[in-house]
Write a protein that holds these residues in place. Sequence first.
Motif, PDB file in Angstrom:
ATOM      1  N   GLY A 238      -9.419   5.340  18.544  1.00  0.00           N
ATOM      2  CA  GLY A 238      -8.790   4.774  17.354  1.00  0.00           C
ATOM      3  C   GLY A 238      -8.275   5.854  16.422  1.00  0.00           C
ATOM      4  N   PHE A 239      -9.046   6.912  16.251  1.00  0.00           N
ATOM      5  CA  PHE A 239      -8.618   7.996  15.363  1.00  0.00           C
ATOM      6  C   PHE A 239      -7.490   8.822  15.971  1.00  0.00           C
ATOM      7  N   LEU A 240      -7.433   8.906  17.282  1.00  0.00           N
ATOM      8  CA  LEU A 240      -6.281   9.549  17.918  1.00  0.00           C
ATOM      9  C   LEU A 240      -5.000   8.801  17.563  1.00  0.00           C
ATOM     10  N   GLU A 244      -1.534   9.784  14.848  1.00  0.00           N
ATOM     11  CA  GLU A 244      -0.134   9.733  15.280  1.00  0.00           C
ATOM     12  C   GLU A 244       0.724   8.849  14.381  1.00  0.00           C
ATOM     13  N   TRP A 245       0.131   8.253  13.363  1.00  0.00           N
ATOM     14  CA  TRP A 245       0.887   7.387  12.470  1.00  0.00           C
ATOM     15  C   TRP A 245       1.940   8.197  11.704  1.00  0.00           C
ATOM     16  N   ARG A 253       1.178  -2.289  15.454  1.00  0.00           N
ATOM     17  CA  ARG A 253       0.655  -1.002  15.932  1.00  0.00           C
ATOM     18  C   ARG A 253      -0.546  -0.547  15.093  1.00  0.00           C
ATOM     19  N   ALA A 254      -0.449  -0.730  13.793  1.00  0.00           N
ATOM     20  CA  ALA A 254      -1.561  -0.358  12.911  1.00  0.00           C
ATOM     21  C   ALA A 254      -2.782  -1.226  13.179  1.00  0.00           C
ATOM     22  N   LEU A 325      -1.897  12.332   4.056  1.00  0.00           N
ATOM     23  CA  LEU A 325      -2.758  11.355   4.719  1.00  0.00           C
ATOM     24  C   LEU A 325      -2.948  11.693   6.199  1.00  0.00           C
ATOM     25  N   HIS A 326      -1.962  12.351   6.790  1.00  0.00           N
ATOM     26  CA  HIS A 326      -2.134  12.803   8.168  1.00  0.00           C
ATOM     27  C   HIS A 326      -3.332  13.751   8.262  1.00  0.00           C
TER      28      HIS A 326
END
Length: 369
Positions: A238-240, A244-245, A253-254, A325-326
Amino acid sequence: ALQGLGAGSLITLGMTVLGDLYGLERRAKMQGYFSSMWGGAALVGPLLGGFLSDHVSWRCVFYINVPFGAAAMALIAAGLGEPVARHGRPRLDLPGLVLFTTGVSTLMVGLMLGGDAPSWYAPAVLGPLALAFALLAIFVRVEGRVAEPIMRFALFRVPLVRAAVATGFLSGMAMFGAISFVPLFMQRVANATATQAGFVLTPFVLGWVSCSIVSARLVLRVGYRGVVIAGMLSLTAGFLLFAEWDATLTLPRAMGAVLIAGTGMGMTMVPMLIAVQNAVARRDLGAVTSMTQFFRTIGGTIGVSVMGAVMTHRLQLGRDIEWALHGVFVIGLVVCVGALLSAFLVPAGSARELARPDALAAGPPEAGR
């Protein structure tokens, strides 16, 4: 503060009561149901609160809890009877309680100040942090000398307890830290509305609830280790996806990424709770349950502070909110990798093999009357 005292006590007491009333098989099922009820309430509560605030009054958000609280009190009084055991008057570890509360509170203040300050090396940040660690160090020394400590460090000798503390702290730090920034990303970067930003967290709760029930039953067949490792793999995946967001992020997708992360949390929290409750003596059920809950909560609090500091630092460098935020999600991914590695601390073996003999049987019949 009063609400926090009540809520913190009730959640831990509820889990402890279930652990005391039931043996291994029933305990696993009931803890799964308990977690699903909590998750369902977490899903319905905010929606109902928002509706009442918009269409009635914000005061109704608090008033509506009164009849539910009264009904719960009546049900507990009628259905949870137990014999009164008199083993002498318990001794309250007042010095330990004061040191622990003051130390943790000071640590939280230092972390919050660090998130807002230009530098973590500022005296206003280092002062509270140093005081917090000093108080907690004194707390550890005091707890080793009192007859009835509020935190029994001897429990850390149990491998399952050590594993539960490590996995709970790291997964809480990653997930509860990062989840606070998901709605912000949706609104500020993906240009979603406030309603859409709040709705995107719904799959997280659904994944958590469903997998809490499934994993509670699954550990009885395959043991704790495989289930917890699978949950940590799901959380890391999930964090991967979070990392990539970008500005092209769509709502489906979110929601998919959040669902995968929620699935991971559901497959780790309840199995580890069941594991520690089956690994200690009945008299230590309350202590070990509150200990695992505390480290998960404190992990989330530290996660929010650290990730908030990362976002603030990146914004101060003049970069945009997407890049800031990335960095938050990358930090969460790194912590998730640590959580995945900590899952290998969980001993191999079936749930019955790892349980104490007295944990296999249900509690006294009188307790459930």
